[in-house]
Design a protein around this motif. Sequence first.
Motif, PDB file in Angstrom:
ATOM      1  N   UNK A 205      -0.233   4.067   1.291  1.00 31.39           N
ATOM      2  CA  UNK A 205       0.383   2.891   0.707  1.00 31.39           C
ATOM      3  C   UNK A 205      -0.679   1.839   0.416  1.00 31.39           C
ATOM      4  N   UNK A 206      -0.764   1.396  -0.813  1.00 33.39           N
ATOM      5  CA  UNK A 206      -1.736   0.340  -1.116  1.00 33.39           C
ATOM      6  C   UNK A 206      -1.296  -1.011  -0.549  1.00 33.39           C
ATOM      7  N   UNK A 207      -2.282  -1.824  -0.259  1.00 35.93           N
ATOM      8  CA  UNK A 207      -2.037  -3.172   0.254  1.00 35.93           C
ATOM      9  C   UNK A 207      -2.230  -4.170  -0.876  1.00 35.93           C
ATOM     10  N   UNK A 208      -1.353  -5.147  -0.942  1.00 37.93           N
ATOM     11  CA  UNK A 208      -1.491  -6.275  -1.865  1.00 37.93           C
ATOM     12  C   UNK A 208      -1.580  -7.510  -0.987  1.00 37.93           C
ATOM     13  N   UNK A 209      -2.732  -8.178  -1.001  1.00 32.70           N
ATOM     14  CA  UNK A 209      -3.036  -9.210  -0.003  1.00 32.70           C
ATOM     15  C   UNK A 209      -3.181 -10.584  -0.628  1.00 32.70           C
ATOM     16  N   UNK A 210      -2.486 -11.528  -0.039  1.00 37.71           N
ATOM     17  CA  UNK A 210      -2.595 -12.954  -0.372  1.00 37.71           C
ATOM     18  C   UNK A 210      -3.835 -13.454   0.368  1.00 37.71           C
ATOM     19  N   UNK A 211      -4.988 -13.444  -0.319  1.00 40.80           N
ATOM     20  CA  UNK A 211      -6.284 -13.646   0.319  1.00 40.80           C
ATOM     21  C   UNK A 211      -6.449 -14.923   1.117  1.00 40.80           C
ATOM     22  N   UNK A 212      -6.233 -16.073   0.497  1.00 38.67           N
ATOM     23  CA  UNK A 212      -6.429 -17.325   1.224  1.00 38.67           C
ATOM     24  C   UNK A 212      -5.373 -17.518   2.304  1.00 38.67           C
TER      25      UNK A 212
END
Length: 151
Positions: free
Chosen positions: A1-8
Amino acid sequence: MPLLIDGHNLIGQMSDLRLDDPDDELALIRRLRAYCALRRRRAVVVFDRGLPGGRSAALSGGGVEVVFASAGRSADGILRERIRLARDPRGLIVITSDRAIAEAARARGARVVRAEEFAAGLASFSSPTPEPQPHLGEDEVEEWMRLFRKR
């Protein structure tokens, strides 16, 4: 499963990273590369305020794609767009503590992991530390200086 990350959003939850540090994004990316390599995952990290914006070829790699929001766009908007356009949203893990992004992800069937929870697990993945620099005493420095002056 790919991760989609809210960086800040994730950086704000890391105990050893600070949003006011100019190298905070790089420190997070290094840690995420180690995580992705060990877990055999891919991740997309989206940050605000990148010039010129878009995918960062310099920072992407090692299973991590880095995207900066360009002027007039926000990371939140990019995250919602990627969730909306995901071919397999049920196979997506979204890392955020932002309610609107989490709601958009859940509405498409994506799994949401709060940034605080992910940060706790990511803490064990230290970014590579630089090699310790040898300390030279004054005598050693003077010896090297003499050698270089001879040339």
